[in-house]
Design a protein around this motif. Structure first.
Motif, short mmCIF file in Angstrom:
data_model
loop_
_atom_site.label_atom_id
_atom_site.label_comp_id
_atom_site.label_asym_id
_atom_site.label_seq_id
_atom_site.Cartn_x
_atom_site.Cartn_y
_atom_site.Cartn_z
N ARG A 6 0.84 -1.20 0.00
CA ARG A 6 0.00 0.00 0.00
C ARG A 6 0.87 1.25 0.00
NH1 ARG A 6 -4.96 1.34 4.18
NH2 ARG A 6 -5.33 3.49 3.50
N LEU A 7 0.54 2.17 -0.87
CA LEU A 7 1.34 3.37 -1.07
C LEU A 7 0.68 4.54 -0.36
CD1 LEU A 7 3.86 4.35 -2.65
CD2 LEU A 7 2.30 4.99 -4.50
N PRO A 8 1.33 5.11 0.68
CA PRO A 8 0.74 6.29 1.35
C PRO A 8 0.81 7.51 0.44
CG PRO A 8 2.47 5.23 2.69
CD PRO A 8 2.57 4.66 1.31
N ARG A 9 -0.17 8.37 0.58
CA ARG A 9 -0.21 9.58 -0.26
C ARG A 9 1.03 10.45 -0.01
NH1 ARG A 9 -3.81 13.17 -2.91
NH2 ARG A 9 -5.43 11.59 -2.83
N ALA A 10 1.46 10.54 1.24
CA ALA A 10 2.60 11.41 1.54
C ALA A 10 3.90 10.92 0.90
CB ALA A 10 2.79 11.51 3.05
N ALA A 11 3.96 9.63 0.57
CA ALA A 11 5.19 9.08 0.00
C ALA A 11 5.28 9.30 -1.51
CB ALA A 11 5.28 7.58 0.30
N ALA A 12 4.19 9.62 -2.17
CA ALA A 12 4.21 9.82 -3.63
C ALA A 12 3.17 10.87 -3.99
CB ALA A 12 3.93 8.50 -4.34
N GLU A 13 3.40 12.10 -3.55
CA GLU A 13 2.40 13.15 -3.72
C GLU A 13 2.15 13.48 -5.19
OE1 GLU A 13 3.63 16.46 -1.38
OE2 GLU A 13 3.09 15.49 0.53
N ASP A 14 3.22 13.48 -6.01
CA ASP A 14 3.02 13.77 -7.43
C ASP A 14 2.13 12.74 -8.10
OD1 ASP A 14 4.44 16.10 -7.45
OD2 ASP A 14 6.31 15.20 -8.15
N PRO A 62 -12.14 9.55 -6.74
CA PRO A 62 -10.74 9.13 -6.60
C PRO A 62 -10.65 7.72 -6.01
CG PRO A 62 -11.07 11.35 -5.72
CD PRO A 62 -12.44 10.78 -5.99
N VAL A 63 -9.56 7.04 -6.32
CA VAL A 63 -9.37 5.69 -5.79
C VAL A 63 -9.13 5.77 -4.29
CG1 VAL A 63 -8.50 4.75 -7.95
CG2 VAL A 63 -6.91 5.76 -6.32
N ALA A 64 -9.59 4.72 -3.59
CA ALA A 64 -9.43 4.70 -2.14
C ALA A 64 -7.99 4.39 -1.74
CB ALA A 64 -10.38 3.65 -1.53
N HIS A 65 -7.37 3.42 -2.41
CA HIS A 65 -6.02 3.02 -2.06
C HIS A 65 -5.24 2.73 -3.35
CE1 HIS A 65 -7.30 2.76 2.07
NE2 HIS A 65 -8.19 1.82 1.78
#
Length: 399
Positions: free
Chosen positions: A113-121, A137-140
């Motif tokens: 699972r990819l956190p939003r803060a780790a790949a903001e772009d 928007p996608v949930a995860h």
């Protein structure tokens, strides 16, 4: 900042901020897809309802047999008691088989699972594409080890009737493509949501998948003397595959409106050739090295970017007869590459530019950790069997 505002304030690296194109598929294709999807959903609903009714009837019959057996015991008739007990046991076994088929659960999405803060772009790109496609928007987002990108929908647990959407993106996929090309892939996936999975259509897709799982479970337990069930399953799966190929063309049309048919066609060609390189060159070499020297320090995911830089050649791959055969042959769930390019009205001759990969653009800080996790899993699997990427699979790429 709202999504609409971000469309005007984003840096120019975003590859999807451009005018909408007027690419529209033939109306006959859209009508055929809608009719086929509706018919298969109704068949699935009817099949599941019939299976539920038969299962409940078998449960009632089992209870009735138990009552009759108890009455026969009271009357001192052992033969009649044995007959009712046997009938009850058969009913229970059949009811359990029907219940098992009804309760088949689809595979849970796997990956990191990819956190939003780790790949903001990347998440800003996803938000923009969702807004432009007119979907939630996608949930995860999860990162996998496959050359694919796929959207998965499941019923939500918090809001009854809502569908949760997850996006799976393969790490090899982001190594294969440039940022603009990855945007085209993601636009295709959002095209599935926009064209085929909104509202009741999302539940229709869930019903079709549930009936396929139920049929698979039933065929493993019913007697072989029920050929009508096997015939129904064969016809249903044939129509499901036909629907899947039409849906791919429709999702291509949505993606073409979002990012342009030229970029989407370029992406399809690039992905086809690099998937061919991975399957027929990169992974066989990695497997051969591991077989020759089990103590070697080969790390296929860590070295994948270098593998593309050192070993991939558009000219060499394009001259491979096996590639030409793959691109002319339809897969299980996808039309052939040539068919898709014809539908987009673009040529396969144009080659992509040597842009930086989407992996370094969107996931640069995460690549060492992701590679370490997938390399460790690869080594665990290599002790038992060959990696799935080495195995022949005509439909490995799910775009």
């Amino acid at each position: 900042m709202t999504v609409s505002a971000s469309l005007h304030s984003r840096r120019p690296i975003d590859p999807v901020i451009r005018p909408m194109h007027d690419f529209v598929p033939r109306s006959s294709v859209l009508r055929l897809r809608a009719r086929l999807a509706r018919r298969l959903a109704l068949v699935s609903l009817g099949g599941l309802a019939l299976l539920l009714g038969v299962t409940l009837s078998l449960v009632a019959l089992a209870l009735s047999c138990a009552g009759q057996a108890w009455a026969a015991i009271g009357e001192g008739e052992p033969l009649r008691t044995l007959s009712w007990v046997c009938a009850g046991l058969v009913s229970v076994a059949l009811a359990l088989g029907g219940l098992k088929a009804l309760l088949q659960v689809g595979p849970r999405p796997e990956g990191i699972r990819l956190p939003r803060a780790a790949a903001e772009d990347l998440f800003r790109l996803l938000d923009d594409l969702a807004w432009r496609a007119g979907v939630e928007p996608v949930a995860h987002v999860r990162i996998t080890d496959e050359v694919n990108a796929i959207v998965v929908q499941r019923p939500g647990f918090v809001l009854p009737g809502a569908m949760r959407t997850e996006l799976l993106i393969g790490l090899p996929l982001v190594h294969c493509l440039s940022p603009a090309q990855l945007a085209a892939v993601l636009a295709h996936e959002f095209g599935h949501l926009a064209a085929q999975r909104q509202g009741w259509c999302g539940w229709a897709g869930w019903l079709r998948a549930a009936w396929v799982r139920a049929l698979d479970a039933l065929l493993s337990i019913v007697p072989s003397r029920l050929p009508w069930l096997g015939g129904h399953a064969e016809r249903f799966c044939h129509d499901m595959l036909r629907l899947a190929r039409i849906e791919e063309l429709e999702a291509d049309a949505v993606a073409a409106r979002l990012v342009g048919p030229a970029l989407l066609g370029e992406t399809l060609v690039e992905l086809s050739r690099k998937s061919h390189f991975l399957q027929h060159d990169y992974w066989p070499r990695v497997h051969a090295l591991q077989t020759a020297d089990a103590a070697s320090a080969v790390r296929p995911f860590r070295e994948m970017a270098h593998g593309f830089a050192a070993g991939f050649s558009h000219a060499a791959i394009a001259d491979d007869p096996a590639l030409a055969l793959d691109e002319a042959r339809a897969g299980l769930f996808h039309p052939s590459l040539r068919r898709r390019l014809r539908a987009l009205r673009v040529s396969a001759a144009a080659l992509p530019s040597d842009a930086a990969s989407a992996a370094t653009h969107f996931l640069a800080g995460l690549l060492p950790s992701l590679a370490w996790i997938f390399d460790r899993a690869w080594w665990e699997g290599a002790r038992i069997r060959r990696h799935p990427m080495v195995l022949p699979d005509d439909d490995r790429t799910w775009l």
